[in-house]
Design a protein around this motif. Structure first.
Motif, PDB file in Angstrom:
ATOM      1  N   CYS A  24      -2.634  58.395  42.234  1.00  0.00           N
ATOM      2  CA  CYS A  24      -3.590  58.689  43.298  1.00  0.00           C
ATOM      3  C   CYS A  24      -4.984  59.040  42.791  1.00  0.00           C
ATOM      4  CB  CYS A  24      -3.071  59.836  44.165  1.00  0.00           C
ATOM      5  SG  CYS A  24      -1.647  59.354  45.164  1.00  0.00           S
ATOM      6  N   VAL A  25      -5.071  59.706  41.671  1.00  0.00           N
ATOM      7  CA  VAL A  25      -6.362  60.203  41.191  1.00  0.00           C
ATOM      8  C   VAL A  25      -6.947  59.353  40.061  1.00  0.00           C
ATOM      9  CG1 VAL A  25      -7.521  62.199  40.147  1.00  0.00           C
ATOM     10  CG2 VAL A  25      -5.818  62.549  41.949  1.00  0.00           C
ATOM     11  N   ASP A  26      -6.106  58.871  39.155  1.00  0.00           N
ATOM     12  CA  ASP A  26      -6.597  58.160  37.969  1.00  0.00           C
ATOM     13  C   ASP A  26      -6.493  56.648  38.066  1.00  0.00           C
ATOM     14  OD1 ASP A  26      -6.945  60.695  36.731  1.00  0.00           O
ATOM     15  OD2 ASP A  26      -4.852  60.671  36.066  1.00  0.00           O
ATOM     16  N   ARG A  27      -5.636  56.137  38.944  1.00  0.00           N
ATOM     17  CA  ARG A  27      -5.365  54.695  39.002  1.00  0.00           C
ATOM     18  C   ARG A  27      -5.701  54.099  40.361  1.00  0.00           C
ATOM     19  NH1 ARG A  27      -1.723  52.342  35.549  1.00  0.00           N
ATOM     20  NH2 ARG A  27      -2.756  50.516  36.392  1.00  0.00           N
ATOM     21  N   LEU A  28      -6.832  54.471  40.898  1.00  0.00           N
ATOM     22  CA  LEU A  28      -7.242  53.946  42.196  1.00  0.00           C
ATOM     23  C   LEU A  28      -7.335  52.427  42.195  1.00  0.00           C
ATOM     24  CD1 LEU A  28      -8.414  56.994  42.252  1.00  0.00           C
ATOM     25  CD2 LEU A  28      -9.745  56.109  44.139  1.00  0.00           C
ATOM     26  N   ASP A  29      -7.593  51.845  41.034  1.00  0.00           N
ATOM     27  CA  ASP A  29      -7.691  50.389  40.929  1.00  0.00           C
ATOM     28  C   ASP A  29      -6.411  49.696  41.388  1.00  0.00           C
ATOM     29  OD1 ASP A  29      -6.692  51.652  38.417  1.00  0.00           O
ATOM     30  OD2 ASP A  29      -6.375  49.575  37.818  1.00  0.00           O
ATOM     31  N   ALA A  30      -5.289  50.408  41.389  1.00  0.00           N
ATOM     32  CA  ALA A  30      -4.000  49.815  41.753  1.00  0.00           C
ATOM     33  C   ALA A  30      -3.745  49.811  43.270  1.00  0.00           C
ATOM     34  CB  ALA A  30      -2.867  50.566  41.054  1.00  0.00           C
ATOM     35  N   TRP A  31      -4.525  50.577  44.041  1.00  0.00           N
ATOM     36  CA  TRP A  31      -4.214  50.685  45.464  1.00  0.00           C
ATOM     37  C   TRP A  31      -5.411  50.857  46.397  1.00  0.00           C
ATOM     38  CZ3 TRP A  31      -5.795  55.166  47.812  1.00  0.00           C
ATOM     39  CH2 TRP A  31      -6.069  56.260  46.975  1.00  0.00           C
TER      40      TRP A  31
END
Length: 159
Positions: A24-31
């Motif tokens: 949710c915080v570090d991998r926004l690129d995924a969603w």
């Protein structure tokens, strides 16, 4: 708006709490789903600076950075609280004091994580606050974001 002043969603992610928080915080690129009416050219690069006062932003294909939030408080991997600095019309709100609030809690649920998202204080958006609340409850609001999160949790690879 006196009776119903928040959007509340509660769901499971098939990830342990530390990875759910990281997604949710570090991998926004995924969603990530841009909340802006005109997100700009090409794919956007979203990010959150994970500290109090940190920016929540996206950078479009032309290098233009747009702020969609400010971190109000954060306690990894337990919660993050944000000012939601996007108007009902999909435009930036410069002042976090005039923006609604989003609280995301991450609760351990065995091998999974229960996320509780509460989006409230829509009155900060002024006369259209009630309409904005209804808009965020519709399929293209939080339900779409949550669907993307669930898909990402099932598909993201961890380095």
């Amino acid at each position: 708006m006196a009776d119903e002043q928040e959007c509340r969603f509660d769901f499971l992610l098939d990830l342990p709490r530390d990875r759910a928080f990281s997604l949710c915080v570090d991998r926004l690129d995924a969603w990530w789903v841009s909340p802006f009416r005109n997100p700009g050219e090409g794919q956007v690069e979203p990010g959150i600076e994970p500290c109090v006062g940190g920016s929540c932003f996206e950078i479009d294909g032309n290098g233009r950075q747009r702020i969609w939030g400010t971190v109000l408080s954060i306690e990894p991997p337990i919660y993050v609280r944000l000012a939601w600095q996007v108007s009902q019309e999909g435009e930036e709100i410069a002042d976090p004091l005039t923006a609604s609030r989003v609280m995301v809690n991450f609760r351990e649920a065995g091998e999974k994580t229960r996320l509780e998202i509460v989006h409230n204080e829509f009155l900060r958006h002024g006369e259209k606050g009630e309409q904005y609340l209804v808009q965020m409850q519709q399929a293209d609001g939080w339900p779409r974001i949550i669907s993307n999160l669930k898909t990402a949790a099932a598909n993201v690879s961890w380095r």
